[in-house]
Design an enzyme around this catalytic site. Structure first.
Site, PDB file in Angstrom:
ATOM      1  N   CYS A   1       0.835  -1.212   0.000  1.00  0.00           N
ATOM      2  CA  CYS A   1       0.000   0.000   0.000  1.00  0.00           C
ATOM      3  C   CYS A   1       0.868   1.260   0.000  1.00  0.00           C
ATOM      4  CB  CYS A   1      -0.901  -0.015   1.225  1.00  0.00           C
ATOM      5  SG  CYS A   1      -1.891   1.470   1.398  1.00  0.00           S
TER       6      CYS A   1
ATOM      7  N   CYS B   1      -0.337   4.103   2.206  1.00  0.00           N
ATOM      8  CA  CYS B   1      -0.128   3.877   3.643  1.00  0.00           C
ATOM      9  C   CYS B   1       1.350   4.092   4.015  1.00  0.00           C
ATOM     10  CB  CYS B   1      -0.497   2.459   4.052  1.00  0.00           C
ATOM     11  SG  CYS B   1      -2.033   1.843   3.379  1.00  0.00           S
ATOM     12  N   ASP B   2       2.246   3.575   3.199  1.00  0.00           N
ATOM     13  CA  ASP B   2       3.652   3.469   3.609  1.00  0.00           C
ATOM     14  C   ASP B   2       4.625   4.332   2.810  1.00  0.00           C
ATOM     15  OD1 ASP B   2       2.818   1.565   5.442  1.00  0.00           O
ATOM     16  OD2 ASP B   2       3.050  -0.075   4.007  1.00  0.00           O
TER      17      ASP B   2
END
Ligand code: NAP
Length: 324
Positions: free
Chosen positions: A133, A136-137
């Protein structure tokens, strides 16, 4: 006893909830405790959902869908389904928080899960440089060199997004042509930070505490090489999330829940399925929303037929017209 329990809160689940709520069926949506809103919660700009000419952020779109469902009386529960009993006229849904729901119909809209490469060290280094992701990261890879594996829209989207943070993004693809749509391909080709590594697959990930490099193998001649990167984003597609219904609902050879024709009817009366979990081909937010619509209408017709029959279990098999 509920009329409709909807499992899943992506575009299919929430659209089913909007329709079922407007039909005054008071649906309950089991939305998941950590993954409510589905895959679009991990997406940035959604440019192809009708009605948003300027685009809309994935999480904003999902929030609007939820609001719309709740406005008409849908109840959204932040819990995860632990087990399902789908046979018979009364369906039972047990959750991780220990709740038990009973319903006349269930709509399974559980979507799909990120596919893994399936190599040693992928799991071990997950969260330590290996991610599924970018939104997300991505932030953790400021000024780093990273690789994205895959050749579809997801891989192009991840790679393009990651150039905001990374100094360089390799896209490792097993063929020499992309599966991604033209517009996504062109965007990636035009990005000076993105370099394509064609005809290669990732066969190894090195690093003790975090990713330090990859081992690649040519799909043309089998030769091996290494690539120094500090991160690996895996974007090689998704698999339908069907573990809750194994042994109860028929699946297709592609692993999706089998439905009858263009309907959402599964092999069990009163059980309907919608979205990515039944779709091996299109898997768009807009098609999932359409699929959720179909499921709510099918559930509504099924319940109307039950009411006409006068008792909850009367002639269920015939009324549902399900697949043999
Ligand atoms: P996808 O279209 O199935 O593409 C998966 C890619 O990963 C393919 O290029 C495939 O290679 C490669 N791949 C699969 N298994 C692999 C393995 N074990 N090792 C190495 N490579 C592997 O999946 P997706 O990109 O996640 O897209 C899924 C759906 O969502 C599509 O319908 C897509 O259009 C949609 N989507 C749309 C958007 C958007 O419109 N903004 C964004 C994301 C996703 P091959 O090509 O060789 O098969």
């Amino acid at each position: 006893m509920h009329n409709v329990i909807i499992i899943g809160s992506g575009p299919a689940g929430y659209t089913a909830a909007i329709y079922a709520a407007r039909a005054q069926l008071e649906p309950v949506v089991i939305a998941s405790s950590v993954a409510a809103g589905g895959e679009l919660m991990n997406t940035t700009e959604v440019e192809n959902f009708p009605g948003f000419p300027e685009g809309i952020q994935g999480p904003d779109l999902m929030m609007k869908m939820q609001e719309q469902a709740e406005r008409f009386g849908a109840k959204v529960v932040y819990d995860d389904v632990d087990s399902l009993e789908l046979e018979g006229p009364v369906k039972t849904v047990k959750t991780m928080l220990g709740e038990t729901y009973e319903a006349r119909t269930v709509i399974v809209a559980t979507g799909s899960a990120y596919r893994k490469i399936g190599i040693e060290d992928e799991e071990r280094l997950s969260g330590r440089g290996v991610s599924w992701c970018a939104t997300c990261d991505g932030f953790f890879f400021k000024d780093k060199t990273i690789a994205v594996v895959g050749g579809g829209d997801s891989a192009m989207e991840e790679a393009t997004f990651l150039t905001r943070f990374a100094s360089k993004v390799y896209v490792v693809h097993r063929r020499d042509a992309l599966r991604a749509s033209k517009i996504m391909q062109e965007r990636a080709f035009a990005d000076p930070k993105i370099e394509f590594v064609w005809n290669n697959e990732v066969i190894g990930i090195s690093g003790e505490d975090s990713v330090t490099g990859l081992t690649l193998r040519s799909t043309e001649d089998g030769s091996e090489s290494t690539l120094d990167v500090q991160g690996l984003f895996v974007a090689i597609g998704n698999d339908p999330r069907t573990h809750l219904v194994h042994g109860q609902l028929d699946l297709t050879s592609e692993g999706t829940i089998a439905v009858e024709g263009r309907s959402s009817r599964t092999n069990l009366p009163g059980v309907f399925a919608a979205g990515d979990v039944i779709d091996p081909t299109y898997r768009q937010a807009a098609t999932a929303a359409g699929s959720g619509t179909v499921a709510a209408l099918d559930a509504e017709h099924y319940l109307a037929a039950l009411n006409e029959a006068g008792e909850p279990d009367a002639g269920v098999d015939q009324l549902a017209g399900n697949i043999a």
